[in-house]
Design an enzyme around this catalytic site. Structure first.
Site, mmCIF file in Angstrom:
data_model
loop_
_atom_site.group_PDB
_atom_site.id
_atom_site.type_symbol
_atom_site.label_atom_id
_atom_site.label_comp_id
_atom_site.label_asym_id
_atom_site.label_seq_id
_atom_site.Cartn_x
_atom_site.Cartn_y
_atom_site.Cartn_z
ATOM 1 N N HIS A 374 69.272 -32.114 -104.976
ATOM 2 C CA HIS A 374 67.938 -31.616 -105.309
ATOM 3 C C HIS A 374 66.838 -32.577 -104.848
ATOM 4 O O HIS A 374 65.659 -32.199 -104.809
ATOM 5 C CB HIS A 374 67.844 -31.402 -106.828
ATOM 6 C CG HIS A 374 66.840 -30.359 -107.224
ATOM 7 N ND1 HIS A 374 66.111 -29.625 -106.316
ATOM 8 C CD2 HIS A 374 66.442 -29.930 -108.457
ATOM 9 C CE1 HIS A 374 65.305 -28.799 -106.961
ATOM 10 N NE2 HIS A 374 65.478 -28.968 -108.263
ATOM 11 N N ASP A 378 64.992 -27.950 -102.202
ATOM 12 C CA ASP A 378 64.357 -27.245 -103.313
ATOM 13 C C ASP A 378 65.246 -26.113 -103.803
ATOM 14 O O ASP A 378 66.088 -25.586 -103.061
ATOM 15 C CB ASP A 378 63.005 -26.676 -102.894
ATOM 16 C CG ASP A 378 61.990 -27.764 -102.594
ATOM 17 O OD1 ASP A 378 62.128 -28.857 -103.165
ATOM 18 O OD2 ASP A 378 61.080 -27.513 -101.785
#
Length: 403
Positions: A374, A378
């Site tokens: 992450h 995204d």
């Protein structure tokens, strides 16, 4: 003629030591040039030690289970006895002290039987109690082959003693066994992945009707023309490449405060080996046809089952596809293979009730899981990446048309 040393060969990049898993030969046995004498187990692959000369085994200087380093001498060959089987010595030659620290050849189980580290790891993977297996190695050691035969029903295991209600059936022991190099390395890599990345997983499901239809319709002709079966993995590799082209961050990795984007697609694919799943890498997967992909994957499968994968087969990779479905997994959260930023998890195919055109119908469905870093990717990109794979698999013509 002077004796020929049996030396530990080069083990691959960054690997300096190994464990002697098994000797194929004993003192007095005849050997041919390049014939495997011993198996070395490293934290990544197993490697054969081959005879540098024809002759007979004169001496073995280490035992099974010993830890050795590159260049260590583990035995000697008498080349003067080439071409004829050497007679067995009246008494086994004493094992000389190894130049490096040695581990015990095999750890005793709670029942007192000897089990090699490799055999113990295989037994644990297959859920077999090694103490129930009759060993064929020296001094009754349980070898990897004994465990594999037991798993196939070829070895006789002693039945477990009957227990009475909730009372212990008798003395119960426990044992402490060192991790094999491979399992130790896996543990280190998993901990590294969890510690150094912000791992998140997103899920979707894909209907496999059209892929299964293509395999049924063209599978026989495909195999006749190309000499290999049309499996599922080639479809997933092609679909993943289409998604990687659309979302290049999933084919990249973080290095300090920079992002390194790969302009090639080396895809790791999970295949089942003698000790579980391993992930060899398909180089330039985007440039290979479906037939070429299936041939490479099939070759990896054969190598994995025979412990013949080379270190070069496992190194690198820009993206990974894992397949817990071959073991019956319905859903999982795969862990990243550092420094990669994405891994796709395949699962088993089951007929489930879905709604199509307002009607409840049964369709072959598979859950997909994408774990990603992450820090770089995204949530929106991850979801769209997985949807792209889903679209390509539900309409495989998209792969051919590149749309």
């Amino acid at each position: 003629m002077a004796s020929v040393e049996i030396k530990v060969p080069q083990l691959g990049e960054s690997i300096t030591e190994a464990i002697v898993g098994k000797f194929h030969k004993k003192v007095g046995d005849a050997v041919a040039l390049d014939e495997p004498i011993a198996v070395l187990e490293t934290d990544k692959v197993t490697i054969d030690v081959q005879a540098a000369s024809a002759g007979a085994i004169e001496k073995l200087t280490v035992e099974e289970g010993a830890k050795v380093k590159i260049g260590d001498v583990i035995g000697f060959i008498d080349p003067s006895k080439a071409g004829a089987a050497a007679s067995k010595p009246a008494a086994a030659a004493p094992v000389a002290a190894a130049p490096v620290a040695s581990a015990p050849a095999a750890a005793p189980s709670s029942s007192g039987s000897l089990v090699t580290p490799v055999a113990r790891a295989v037994a644990a993977d297959k859920g077999i109690d090694p103490s129930t297996i009759q060993g064929t190695g020296a001094q009754g050691r349980v070898m990897k082959e004994d465990v594999l035969k037991a798993a196939e029903g070829g070895a006789k295991a002693t039945p477990a003693a009957a227990t009475s209600l909730n009372a212990p059936s008798g003395p119960r022991g426990e044992e402490r066994v060192k991790l094999t190099p491979l399992r130790k390395r896996v543990a280190e890599r998993l901990l590294q992945a969890q510690s150094n990345a912000a791992i998140l997983t997103t899920f979707n499901e894909v209907e496999m009707t059209n892929v299964m239809r293509l395999r049924k319709e063209y599978g026989e002709r495909f195999e006749k023309k190309h000499g290999v079966k049309l499996g599922f993995m080639s479809f997933f590799v092609k679909a993943a490449i289409e998604a990687l082209r659309s979302f290049p961050a999933v084919n990249a990795y973080l290095e300090g405060d920079e992002v390194v984007f790969h302009h090639f697609y080396d895809v790791g694919v999970a295949v089942s080996g003698s000790r579980g799943l391993v992930v060899p890498v398909i180089r330039d997967a985007d440039q290979k046809s479906m037939a070429e992909l299936e041939k490479v994957i099939s070759d990896f499968g054969v190598k994995a089952k025979n412990d013949k994968l080379q270190l070069s087969d496992l190194q690198g990779g820009t993206f990974t596809i894992s397949n817990g479905g071959i073991f019956g997994s319905m859903l999982s959260t795969p862990i990243l293979n550092p420094p990669q930023t994405g891994i796709l998890g395949m699962h088993n195919i089951q007929e489930r009730a879905v709604v199509r055109d307002g009607q409840v119908v049964a369709r072959p469905m598979m859950y997909l899981a994408l774990s990603y870093d992450h820090r770089l990717i995204d949530g929106r990109e991850a979801v769209q990446f997985l949807v792209r794979i889903k679209d390509c698999l539900e309409a495989p013509e998209r792969i051919l048309m590149e749309i």
